[in-house]
Design a protein around this motif. Structure first.
Motif, PDB file in Angstrom:
ATOM      1  N   GLU A 125       0.871  -1.233  -0.042  1.00 40.20           N
ATOM      2  CA  GLU A 125      -0.049  -0.249  -0.071  1.00 40.20           C
ATOM      3  C   GLU A 125       0.792   1.387  -0.033  1.00 40.20           C
ATOM      4  O   GLU A 125       1.661   1.328   0.740  1.00 40.20           O
ATOM      5  CB  GLU A 125      -0.886  -0.010   1.316  1.00 40.20           C
ATOM      6  CG  GLU A 125      -1.853   1.163   1.256  1.00 40.20           C
ATOM      7  CD  GLU A 125      -2.860   1.194   2.413  1.00 40.20           C
ATOM      8  OE1 GLU A 125      -4.088   1.818   2.126  1.00 40.20           O
ATOM      9  OE2 GLU A 125      -2.763   0.097   3.246  1.00 40.20           O
ATOM     10  N   GLU A 126       0.449   2.122  -0.852  1.00 39.95           N
ATOM     11  CA  GLU A 126       1.231   3.315  -1.181  1.00 39.95           C
ATOM     12  C   GLU A 126       0.369   4.501  -1.197  1.00 39.95           C
ATOM     13  O   GLU A 126      -0.720   4.395  -1.743  1.00 39.95           O
ATOM     14  CB  GLU A 126       2.213   3.437  -2.216  1.00 39.95           C
ATOM     15  CG  GLU A 126       3.339   4.322  -2.281  1.00 39.95           C
ATOM     16  CD  GLU A 126       4.153   3.800  -3.371  1.00 39.95           C
ATOM     17  OE1 GLU A 126       5.507   4.565  -3.604  1.00 39.95           O
ATOM     18  OE2 GLU A 126       4.150   3.097  -4.361  1.00 39.95           O
ATOM     19  N   ARG A 144      -7.697   2.238  -0.949  1.00 41.26           N
ATOM     20  CA  ARG A 144      -8.615   2.768   0.162  1.00 41.26           C
ATOM     21  C   ARG A 144      -8.303   4.262   0.326  1.00 41.26           C
ATOM     22  O   ARG A 144      -7.288   4.659  -0.058  1.00 41.26           O
ATOM     23  CB  ARG A 144      -8.594   1.916   1.462  1.00 41.26           C
ATOM     24  CG  ARG A 144      -7.422   1.768   2.040  1.00 41.26           C
ATOM     25  CD  ARG A 144      -7.123   1.003   3.262  1.00 41.26           C
ATOM     26  NE  ARG A 144      -5.638   0.846   3.769  1.00 41.26           N
ATOM     27  CZ  ARG A 144      -5.807   0.331   4.926  1.00 41.26           C
ATOM     28  NH1 ARG A 144      -6.746  -0.016   5.595  1.00 41.26           N
ATOM     29  NH2 ARG A 144      -4.438   0.087   5.395  1.00 41.26           N
ATOM     30  N   ILE A 145      -9.110   4.971   1.207  1.00 43.94           N
ATOM     31  CA  ILE A 145      -8.963   6.365   1.769  1.00 43.94           C
ATOM     32  C   ILE A 145      -9.247   6.451   3.157  1.00 43.94           C
ATOM     33  O   ILE A 145     -10.281   5.803   3.659  1.00 43.94           O
ATOM     34  CB  ILE A 145     -10.166   7.108   1.134  1.00 43.94           C
ATOM     35  CG1 ILE A 145     -10.040   7.354  -0.500  1.00 43.94           C
ATOM     36  CG2 ILE A 145     -10.069   8.486   1.525  1.00 43.94           C
ATOM     37  CD1 ILE A 145     -11.194   8.022  -1.213  1.00 43.94           C
ATOM     38  N   ILE A 157     -12.075   4.638   7.404  1.00 44.77           N
ATOM     39  CA  ILE A 157     -11.532   3.987   6.246  1.00 44.77           C
ATOM     40  C   ILE A 157     -12.552   3.706   5.243  1.00 44.77           C
ATOM     41  O   ILE A 157     -13.739   3.181   5.555  1.00 44.77           O
ATOM     42  CB  ILE A 157     -10.909   2.736   6.353  1.00 44.77           C
ATOM     43  CG1 ILE A 157      -9.600   3.045   7.248  1.00 44.77           C
ATOM     44  CG2 ILE A 157     -10.423   2.003   4.912  1.00 44.77           C
ATOM     45  CD1 ILE A 157      -8.747   1.673   7.739  1.00 44.77           C
ATOM     46  N   ILE A 158     -12.484   4.121   3.774  1.00 43.06           N
ATOM     47  CA  ILE A 158     -13.173   3.805   2.997  1.00 43.06           C
ATOM     48  C   ILE A 158     -12.532   2.749   2.056  1.00 43.06           C
ATOM     49  O   ILE A 158     -11.545   3.186   1.358  1.00 43.06           O
ATOM     50  CB  ILE A 158     -13.702   5.194   2.098  1.00 43.06           C
ATOM     51  CG1 ILE A 158     -14.587   6.020   2.951  1.00 43.06           C
ATOM     52  CG2 ILE A 158     -14.561   4.572   0.741  1.00 43.06           C
ATOM     53  CD1 ILE A 158     -15.024   7.311   2.345  1.00 43.06           C
ATOM     54  N   VAL A 163      -9.316  -0.458  -7.940  1.00 40.98           N
ATOM     55  CA  VAL A 163      -8.129   0.575  -7.917  1.00 40.98           C
ATOM     56  C   VAL A 163      -8.684   2.028  -7.887  1.00 40.98           C
ATOM     57  O   VAL A 163      -9.918   2.160  -8.577  1.00 40.98           O
ATOM     58  CB  VAL A 163      -7.098   0.600  -9.229  1.00 40.98           C
ATOM     59  CG1 VAL A 163      -6.075   1.598  -8.933  1.00 40.98           C
ATOM     60  CG2 VAL A 163      -6.303  -0.684  -9.109  1.00 40.98           C
ATOM     61  N   LEU A 164      -8.421   2.777  -6.938  1.00 36.37           N
ATOM     62  CA  LEU A 164      -8.746   4.169  -6.661  1.00 36.37           C
ATOM     63  C   LEU A 164      -7.955   5.161  -7.498  1.00 36.37           C
ATOM     64  O   LEU A 164      -6.584   5.131  -7.237  1.00 36.37           O
ATOM     65  CB  LEU A 164      -8.765   4.653  -5.521  1.00 36.37           C
ATOM     66  CG  LEU A 164      -9.884   3.831  -4.532  1.00 36.37           C
ATOM     67  CD1 LEU A 164      -9.468   4.321  -3.040  1.00 36.37           C
ATOM     68  CD2 LEU A 164     -11.143   4.020  -4.854  1.00 36.37           C
ATOM     69  N   SER A 165      -8.314   5.651  -8.484  1.00 31.52           N
ATOM     70  CA  SER A 165      -7.241   6.334  -9.396  1.00 31.52           C
ATOM     71  C   SER A 165      -6.634   7.498  -8.641  1.00 31.52           C
ATOM     72  O   SER A 165      -5.787   7.913  -8.560  1.00 31.52           O
ATOM     73  CB  SER A 165      -7.680   6.597 -10.722  1.00 31.52           C
ATOM     74  OG  SER A 165      -8.787   7.489 -10.821  1.00 31.52           O
ATOM     75  N   ARG A 166      -7.827   8.468  -8.157  1.00 33.54           N
ATOM     76  CA  ARG A 166      -7.466   9.731  -7.664  1.00 33.54           C
ATOM     77  C   ARG A 166      -8.650  10.183  -6.648  1.00 33.54           C
ATOM     78  O   ARG A 166      -9.859   9.696  -6.527  1.00 33.54           O
ATOM     79  CB  ARG A 166      -7.305  10.834  -8.942  1.00 33.54           C
ATOM     80  CG  ARG A 166      -6.317  10.853  -9.852  1.00 33.54           C
ATOM     81  CD  ARG A 166      -4.891  11.184  -9.333  1.00 33.54           C
ATOM     82  NE  ARG A 166      -3.814  10.908 -10.420  1.00 33.54           N
ATOM     83  CZ  ARG A 166      -3.571  11.699 -11.250  1.00 33.54           C
ATOM     84  NH1 ARG A 166      -4.121  13.007 -11.295  1.00 33.54           N
ATOM     85  NH2 ARG A 166      -2.445  11.348 -11.974  1.00 33.54           N
ATOM     86  N   LEU A 167      -8.194  11.089  -6.104  1.00 32.72           N
ATOM     87  CA  LEU A 167      -9.072  11.703  -4.948  1.00 32.72           C
ATOM     88  C   LEU A 167      -9.076  13.242  -5.459  1.00 32.72           C
ATOM     89  O   LEU A 167      -8.125  13.823  -5.462  1.00 32.72           O
ATOM     90  CB  LEU A 167      -8.763  11.609  -3.353  1.00 32.72           C
ATOM     91  CG  LEU A 167      -9.396  12.401  -2.402  1.00 32.72           C
ATOM     92  CD1 LEU A 167     -10.825  11.739  -2.299  1.00 32.72           C
ATOM     93  CD2 LEU A 167      -8.767  11.881  -1.006  1.00 32.72           C
TER      94      LEU A 167
END
Length: 937
Positions: A125-126, A144-145, A157-158, A163-167
């Motif tokens: 995780e990064e 995750r976020i 935690i969400i 894959v989460l690309s961006r926030l």
């Protein structure tokens, strides 16, 4: 086939004659060697104190405007994101996130939130993005976020199955893309689906912006889309097709609602709020790399680029636009002109043109290859002064009208539309328009000196300036055929980079010594005090003056900027203004500086690598604040042991800690206006230092005492609105401490008492010795006086003896003479025996000859002269009779026998007999002298 080959050749030729002409804002470039870290920079943010923070492969970079500092990554992994929230700098990396906080020593210290919250990380995780909203800070990884509550110091935690690309943060809402699932919004700590449109699901979303009542979605490869209640639709803008040809990696929306897109291989693209491409900047245009990993707009609207190789800062709101000839196709710009809505550039490689205010390519005008010296417009005709002669440019084609080499300048004559005068390598020449055609008419004979600068005083008088020879005043015939006379102005000092120009019908000569105006009433040049302020001898680079007839400005150039003179149209008051623009930034052609008015307040400045356009209306002064960033002390100049100092409290340092390094900065990031600093150290250096670009100072081996360090800065001509100070004290050395001083005082007191006693005893002994010496000297003096008295007495006695001797001698002589006289008379009487009465006379004479009274008188005188002699000799020889003593006395007087005989009234023979008898009585040896013996007694 032949047609195709010809077409290809034509295209290649046309491309060689065209140069891309994009004017871009100034760019500050920072390479890895500049900031001391790795090449890749993943995120940029700025704090309230204007410091820039960059997430780098090696750690967190901090830039204060003067110096870069690197704080290594806490777990030695790549920092992927950075976000400044209030006074904390949040960062995220592999299996790590937390914040940095600056302490009172000016150093950032790291606190790991992931450790405090005891986060269990997912494999590999990064964290790639950080956003803040109200009291929450969100850390986004690809899986995750993590939402951190700063007040409760708790988290939520969400999770995501894909894959989460961006926030993304849009206004006060947070969105994220779940690849293949759609776009989600975070509400109350939970994810809420916003759209699962196929376009949203199948495209990588780079950023999301607000747009009217919907959202503007930027994709990586397919440009913008509008998302609203009606669904997803393309944003139809002029740049739509161009965006499909690039791959966007990051983007930001600027405060003016325009957009900056960072691409993977094409640098950046600036779009207006209407979607038009304002400009593109890539590596060929000045970026240090084409791959843009991150973007950030700072407080001053500068755009920071975190690149795959380096960090760049674009001054997007700068009043300067730079055209940089990266390929060297144009060369150095020596002159320029605006003519018929075209911009013309005269360079060392030829004449180029392009439509004004466009990004079209510059095109080369055939036949003009080589050095261009001037471009002039007369009567709506464009003339070009060239190394090979003079050209007339019409319809962007050059016609050679004069083959006289080296046309420096061209000027109109007496407002005659058909006459021009040009200055060449070999003097002055006249151009004449005859039958609608310009041609060389004649050389003005009688003056063959190179005439780069010349100005008409009237129709018959002209000044020519030669940098190596001086200023000449020429008298010219009415027909412009000959120079009837000329003379060198001996009062003006010649000089390199001097120039001659005419402004407001006044002839001006300028050099490093100032600006001189020709006074027609006095027929000489006189120094003008106001105009001479255009030339600063300490910052002199060139005396070139440029007069702009359109704006009525007079320009000059120095090492730190550009100056210009303005004249009020109403009052006629003159004012000199300065633009801080250092020569190493503007890079103009020294001695051939050129400025031309384009439109409104826009002007073009020729440089060695192209040109710069600047807008005078945008050149403003802003308030700046200077900060002391860090102070370190050491005990030696080799920095063996360095200790940081608390900046919030006055410093108290040991005596050995007398080497101080102080760093300070103004957090301004303009390429054209670099911060300058000067400092003062009250207590040892009470004078302010000179202005310098160095943001630190080092003081070595400071003596003990109290000091106040003050520093101020300036950006351009605007001085900082504060002066930062720091007060500190260096302790006295141990041998000057209070205890040491008390010991010294006690020692001095004891020593004084000891010395007092020693000196007291010494002076007592000395006094005794002095008394003894005085007594001895007195006694000696008394003895000397006695001896002197005795000498006086002896001398008196000697004098008496001498007197007695003289008396004795006189008495003796009298006796001798008397006896001789009596003996003579006696002899005469005895010879006359005939008279009896004579016998009685003879008896009387005998009685006088044997008179004892004479002896007694002689004896008394002798005893006075030679006291006790008779007693001594009587003592030595008791057998001596009185007659013997009498003989001894006469011998003592060293009288001869002949002299003694009268005294004894005997003959000389009898005296000898007496002497003989006396020797026998004295028992003197035969060889001894009687007289000597008696004299020695």
């Amino acid at each position: 086939m032949k047609i195709l080959n010809c077409l290809v050749c034509f295209l290649v030729f046309w491309l060689s004659l065209s140069i891309q002409a994009q004017e871009r804002p100034p760019i500050s470039i920072f390479n890895p060697d500049d900031y001391g870290a790795d090449s890749q920079n993943w995120s940029v943010s700025q704090s309230n104190d204007r410091y820039i923070y960059v997430a780098n492969n090696k750690g967190l970079l901090e830039y204060n405007g003067a110096k870069w500092n690197l704080y290594p990554s806490p777990n030695e992994t790549i920092l992927r994101c950075v976000k400044v929230v209030d006074s904390l700098i949040y960062t995220g990396s592999f299996h790590q996130f937390g914040y940095w906080k600056k302490d009172d020593f000016g150093v950032l210290n790291y606190t790991s939130l992931s450790q405090e919250l005891d986060i269990e990380f997912i494999v590999d995780e990064e964290f790639w993005n950080i956003h803040s909203l109200e009291n929450w800070v969100l850390f986004q990884s690809l899986n995750r976020i993590i939402i951190y509550d700063r007040i409760k110091q708790s988290y939520n935690i969400i999770n995501s199955k894909t894959v989460l690309s961006r926030l993304f943060k849009v206004d006060e809402n947070l969105y994220f893309q779940n690849l293949n699932n759609g776009l989600f919004k975070i509400e109350n700590g939970k994810d809420v689906l916003v759209s699962e449109d196929a376009i949203i699901k199948n495209n990588v979303i780079v950023n999301v912006f607000s747009l009217n009542e919907g959202l503007l979605v930027l994709t990586q490869d397919n440009g913008f889309y509008i998302l609203n209640d009606e669904g997803v639709s393309p944003w139809n803008i002029p740049a739509r097709s161009a965006l499909k040809s690039v791959s966007v990696f990051c983007s930001i929306k600027l405060r003016d609602n325009s957009f900056v897109l960072g691409t993977i291989s094409d640098g950046i693209i600036h779009l207006t709020k209407n979607g038009e491409i304002n400009y593109k900047i890539n590596q060929s245009d000045g970026l240090s790399n084409n791959t843009v990993l991150s973007l950030h707009e700072d407080i001053d609207s500068n755009i920071w680029l975190g690149l795959d190789n380096g960090i760049n800062c674009i001054n997007i709101k700068s009043p300067y636009l730079i055209f940089h000839d990266n390929n060297g196709k144009i060369g150095s710009v020596y002159t320029s002109a605006v003519y018929n809505n075209f911009l013309y550039l005269g360079t060392n490689q030829g004449l180029y043109y392009k439509p004004l205010n466009s990004n079209d390519s510059f095109k080369f005008i055939e036949g003009t290859q080589g050095q261009i010296w001037c471009i002039e417009v007369f009567n709506n005709e464009l003339f070009c002064g060239h190394n090979m002669g003079t050209f007339l440019v019409k319809n962007n084609q050059a016609k050679w009208i004069s083959d006289i080499p080296g046309t420096w300048q061209i000027k109109s004559f007496d407002n005659q539309s058909n006459l021009l005068v040009q200055g060449n390598y070999t003097g002055l020449h006249v151009l004449h328009k005859k039958s609608g055609t310009w041609q060389l008419r004649n050389k003005i004979k009688g003056f063959n000196i190179s005439s780069r600068y010349f100005e008409f005083l009237n129709n018959n008088q002209v000044f020519v300036n030669h940098e190596y020879k001086g200023v000449f005043k020429l008298q010219i015939s009415n027909d412009l055929e000959t120079v009837t006379s000329y003379k060198l102005d001996s009062l003006l000092k010649k000089g390199l980079y001097s120039s001659l120009t005419k402004h407001n019908n006044e002839v001006l000569y300028s050099s490093k010594n100032g600006v001189y105006k020709y006074d027609t009433s006095k027929n000489k040049f006189e120094k003008d005090s106001l105009l001479s302020k255009l030339i600063n001898i300490d910052k002199f680079t060139s005396g070139k003056l440029v007069s702009d007839e359109v704006t009525n400005k007079l320009w000059s150039f120095s090492s730190d900027g550009i100056n210009y003179l303005t004249t009020s149209k109403l009052s006629g008051d003159k004012e000199i203004n300065s633009i801080h623009f250092p020569v190493d930034v503007r890079k103009d052609v020294v001695g051939f500086e050129n400025i031309v008015h384009i439109a409104d307040e826009n002007h073009l400045l020729g440089t060695t690598t192209g040109y710069i356009i600047f807008d005078l209306s945008m050149i403003n002064s802003f308030d700046h604040k200077i900060n002391i960033n860090q102070i370190s002390i050491s005990q030696s100049k080799h920095h063996d042991t360095i200790r940081l100092v608390n900046l919030k409290h006055p410093g108290k340092f040991k005596n050995q800690e007398n080497n101080l390094s102080i760093s300070y900065s103004i957090s301004e990031f303009l390429k054209t206006q670099r911060p300058e600093y000067r400092y003062q150290l009250e207590g040892i250096y009470n004078e302010w230092s000179d202005w310098t670009l160095n943001g630190s100072v080092y003081f070595e081996n400071l003596p003990h005492g109290k000091y106040t360090f003050s520093v101020m800065g300036k950006v351009g001509n605007q001085v900082s609105n504060n002066t930062e100070t720091y007060t500190f004290e260096i302790a006295r050395p141990w041998f000057l401490s209070n205890l040491a001083i008390a010991v010294y005082a006690l020692s001095i007191l004891l020593f004084s008492l000891l010395m007092h006693n020693i000196y007291k005893r010494y002076y007592r002994k000395q006094r005794e010795r002095l008394m003894l010496k005085t007594t001895r000297e007195f006694e000696l003096k008394e003895l000397e006086n006695k001896q002197q008295l005795m000498r006086f007495k002896n001398e008196k006695l000697k004098e008496n003896i001498e007197n007695k001797n003289r008396e004795l001698a006189a008495s003796t002589m009298n006796l001798i003479k008397k006896n001789q006289f009596l003996n003579t008379i006696k002899k005469e009487l005895e010879a006359a025996q005939g008279n009896k009465n004579l016998n009685s006379v003879i008896k009387i004479i005998d009685r006088n000859l044997n008179n004892t009274d004479d002896w007694n008188l002689f004896q008394e005188a002798f005893n006075n002269a030679d006291k006790d002699f008779l007693k001594k000799i009587k003592t030595l020889h008791p057998s001596l009779t009185s007659n013997d003593l009498r003989l001894c006395a006469y011998l003592r007087l060293n009288l001869s026998s002949k002299e003694i005989a009268p005294l004894l009234n005997i003959s000389s023979r009898s005296v000898e007999v007496k002497r003989y008898r006396l020797r026998k009585k004295m028992e003197l040896p035969h060889e001894s002298s009687l007289t000597d013996y008696i004299l020695e007694i």
